[in-house]
Enzyme design. Sequence first.
Site, PDB file in Angstrom:
ATOM      1  N   ASN A  35      34.410  45.100  64.856  1.00 49.89           N
ATOM      2  CA  ASN A  35      34.554  44.075  66.012  1.00 49.89           C
ATOM      3  C   ASN A  35      35.997  43.950  66.646  1.00 49.89           C
ATOM      4  O   ASN A  35      36.485  45.010  66.954  1.00 49.89           O
ATOM      5  CB  ASN A  35      33.768  42.306  65.721  1.00 49.89           C
ATOM      6  CG  ASN A  35      34.098  41.844  64.678  1.00 49.89           C
ATOM      7  OD1 ASN A  35      33.966  42.327  63.458  1.00 49.89           O
ATOM      8  ND2 ASN A  35      34.824  40.513  64.773  1.00 49.89           N
ATOM      9  N   ASP A  36      36.514  42.838  66.780  1.00 49.44           N
ATOM     10  CA  ASP A  36      37.934  42.623  67.537  1.00 49.44           C
ATOM     11  C   ASP A  36      39.015  43.784  67.054  1.00 49.44           C
ATOM     12  O   ASP A  36      39.107  44.080  65.981  1.00 49.44           O
ATOM     13  CB  ASP A  36      38.261  41.368  66.975  1.00 49.44           C
ATOM     14  CG  ASP A  36      37.562  40.012  67.057  1.00 49.44           C
ATOM     15  OD1 ASP A  36      36.615  40.241  67.259  1.00 49.44           O
ATOM     16  OD2 ASP A  36      38.078  38.952  66.455  1.00 49.44           O
TER      17      ASP A  36
ATOM     18  N   ARG B 193      41.901  30.282  63.370  1.00 47.53           N
ATOM     19  CA  ARG B 193      42.297  31.705  62.906  1.00 47.53           C
ATOM     20  C   ARG B 193      42.680  32.600  64.207  1.00 47.53           C
ATOM     21  O   ARG B 193      42.752  31.978  65.277  1.00 47.53           O
ATOM     22  CB  ARG B 193      40.676  32.217  62.602  1.00 47.53           C
ATOM     23  CG  ARG B 193      39.730  32.048  63.535  1.00 47.53           C
ATOM     24  CD  ARG B 193      38.395  32.585  63.108  1.00 47.53           C
ATOM     25  NE  ARG B 193      37.187  32.355  63.872  1.00 47.53           N
ATOM     26  CZ  ARG B 193      36.510  31.183  64.096  1.00 47.53           C
ATOM     27  NH1 ARG B 193      36.713  30.469  63.113  1.00 47.53           N
ATOM     28  NH2 ARG B 193      35.538  31.088  64.946  1.00 47.53           N
TER      29      ARG B 193
ATOM     30  N   TRP C 200      28.508  39.337  70.374  1.00 45.08           N
ATOM     31  CA  TRP C 200      27.717  38.846  69.257  1.00 45.08           C
ATOM     32  C   TRP C 200      26.061  38.419  69.719  1.00 45.08           C
ATOM     33  O   TRP C 200      26.149  38.229  70.609  1.00 45.08           O
ATOM     34  CB  TRP C 200      28.545  37.290  68.956  1.00 45.08           C
ATOM     35  CG  TRP C 200      29.792  37.615  68.439  1.00 45.08           C
ATOM     36  CD1 TRP C 200      31.284  37.161  69.034  1.00 45.08           C
ATOM     37  CD2 TRP C 200      30.093  38.217  67.072  1.00 45.08           C
ATOM     38  NE1 TRP C 200      32.028  37.668  68.138  1.00 45.08           N
ATOM     39  CE2 TRP C 200      31.545  38.370  67.020  1.00 45.08           C
ATOM     40  CE3 TRP C 200      29.426  38.738  66.114  1.00 45.08           C
ATOM     41  CZ2 TRP C 200      32.174  38.692  65.763  1.00 45.08           C
ATOM     42  CZ3 TRP C 200      29.975  39.372  65.062  1.00 45.08           C
ATOM     43  CH2 TRP C 200      31.372  39.442  64.786  1.00 45.08           C
TER      44      TRP C 200
ATOM     45  N   GLU D  61      38.623  31.170  70.247  1.00 42.61           N
ATOM     46  CA  GLU D  61      38.766  32.544  69.231  1.00 42.61           C
ATOM     47  C   GLU D  61      39.920  33.430  69.991  1.00 42.61           C
ATOM     48  O   GLU D  61      39.986  33.336  71.140  1.00 42.61           O
ATOM     49  CB  GLU D  61      37.538  33.316  68.984  1.00 42.61           C
ATOM     50  CG  GLU D  61      36.588  32.426  68.220  1.00 42.61           C
ATOM     51  CD  GLU D  61      35.464  33.275  67.635  1.00 42.61           C
ATOM     52  OE1 GLU D  61      34.812  34.115  68.480  1.00 42.61           O
ATOM     53  OE2 GLU D  61      35.097  33.161  66.376  1.00 42.61           O
TER      54      GLU D  61
ATOM     55  N   GLN E  14      38.660  44.769  63.331  1.00 41.48           N
ATOM     56  CA  GLN E  14      37.807  44.093  62.355  1.00 41.48           C
ATOM     57  C   GLN E  14      36.727  45.264  61.814  1.00 41.48           C
ATOM     58  O   GLN E  14      36.096  45.717  62.819  1.00 41.48           O
ATOM     59  CB  GLN E  14      37.072  42.800  62.954  1.00 41.48           C
ATOM     60  CG  GLN E  14      38.037  41.764  63.259  1.00 41.48           C
ATOM     61  CD  GLN E  14      38.358  41.035  62.001  1.00 41.48           C
ATOM     62  OE1 GLN E  14      37.661  40.284  61.154  1.00 41.48           O
ATOM     63  NE2 GLN E  14      39.727  41.494  61.247  1.00 41.48           N
TER      64      GLN E  14
HETATM   65  C1  FRU Z   1      36.019  36.902  66.789  1.00 39.19           C
HETATM   66  C2  FRU Z   1      35.841  36.808  65.691  1.00 39.19           C
HETATM   67  C3  FRU Z   1      37.356  36.144  65.111  1.00 39.19           C
HETATM   68  C4  FRU Z   1      37.490  36.188  63.754  1.00 39.19           C
HETATM   69  C5  FRU Z   1      36.722  37.846  63.553  1.00 39.19           C
HETATM   70  C6  FRU Z   1      35.875  37.907  62.312  1.00 39.19           C
HETATM   71  O1  FRU Z   1      34.978  38.068  67.441  1.00 39.19           O
HETATM   72  O2  FRU Z   1      34.900  35.791  65.241  1.00 39.19           O
HETATM   73  O3  FRU Z   1      37.411  34.742  65.424  1.00 39.19           O
HETATM   74  O4  FRU Z   1      38.606  36.440  63.135  1.00 39.19           O
HETATM   75  O5  FRU Z   1      35.643  37.877  64.571  1.00 39.19           O
HETATM   76  O6  FRU Z   1      35.379  39.189  62.285  1.00 39.19           O
END
Ligand code: FRU
Length: 482
Positions: free
Chosen positions: A35-36, A153, A290, A207, A52
Amino acid sequence: MSKTKAADSYIAKHPIENSAYRHTYHVMPPVGWMNDPNGLCYAFGKYRFFYQFHPYAAAWGPMHWGYYTSDDMIAWELAPTALAPDEPYDKDGCFSGSAVMKDGKLYLLYTAVSGALQQQALACSEDGIAFEKRGVVIAWKDLPADASKTNFRDPKFFEKNGTYYAVIGSKHQEGAGQILLYRSGDLENWQYVGCPWRTDGDELMCECPDYCSLGGKDVLISSVQFLHREGWRNENEHTPRYITGEMDFSAGKFYPEIGDEIDSGFDFYAPQTFTTPDGRTVMIAWMQMWDRTYVTAPEGWVGAATLPRELTLKNGRLFQAPVREIEKYRTRPVKAKDLPILGERVVENVRGNKCELSFTLDLGTAARAGVKLFCGGQREVSLYYDREKELVIFDRSNMGVLVSGSSRERDALIRSVAVRVKDNRIKFRLFMDVSSLEVFLNDGERTLTGLVYSPKGADNIVFFSEGGPARLVKLEKYDIVV
Ligand code: FRU
């Protein structure tokens, strides 16, 4: 074996071999889940892209920081996994964060998750490859009293006039999303400065906040969860937004001017920016969303990153353009001019699904005009202007695979965006990469990013107009080969 080494050995033993949908010039996880984008930077002579990463399944799980490096932001090389959840304070995940070079060392500030606690931890590398964790540096007790302790976060830290600042995602205890600003002289000791941004409404969370400076303005970016739909805006469950204005760094206050969603497509989230050595501000986002049907999961991987996009402000608004480094990878050019379209029209040598296609469309008297991409086996993805709605529409409902989203999403197959039509014309610049489409309209005034899953070999491109003739004023097409 350490947890980062275990991840690397898993990657080496599990190459993705059979895939219909792997991209050819976008970053993807070697295996498993991405992900991110995290820690984007240029350091030790290379561009660095962390993300991520959950290596062990094509689904979100205990977060690692996967890692790639590059000389040009387009061709990426796998690097050893940088962080794994292996300390008591981050045992449930190394969530999103960012990178800064200081005194010849590369520092990562990331969210360390342990149970319900989310705190910010530091890691440091002397060679850009091996990272040593330094522990939590911004703890839950450093939060203002009215902030949620369990939603804290995604620190984005940066240097400004000799001081380090971090913007961090947060949630007010009453439910609004907010961005908090912290300050540090040494990266180890941090003080809370203020809350430069809070959303209206509740059940929101900001986020992945980001800060950059563009054309003399301060720009705040954040991926806001559960933002309500407003016409064609905020159609996804979560929406990355930007706000321009002025930041008072000493008071932690932001004076906003213009705000909008960043991308109007299906699959664009958690964008992060960084500055290149030649001073460009470049943004990369997660090219997924998501709670969607993850079509590639059975192939053993999910997630990719968008092309790196250079950001500029024009008349106060955000413009995006793919970094010019992509042009080095153009091959087999096709150029054409002045092509009338009435009904459907195929242009000689214009086909492909790993390519760049640019055209200026004169709308003539058409009610709808545009292009069908990824065509084959009765399937297609269409992109067109609808004159009555005054919108550009990205329609993937007939791509061949059904994708759905969460119950909050009205629809996961059609997106639209308003564009300015000048002299009855719209400029399109598209990047197709097997299962993705990135659309830049009118030199990047608006963008639409989405994943598309079409039948094997569906690479025909068909221009069309309905309700009257239209015309391709100018067209260019290149295959992109990295
Ligand atoms: C955004 C998120 C962040 C978090 C990460 C977890 O997509 O939810 O807020 O740090 O992904 O994988």
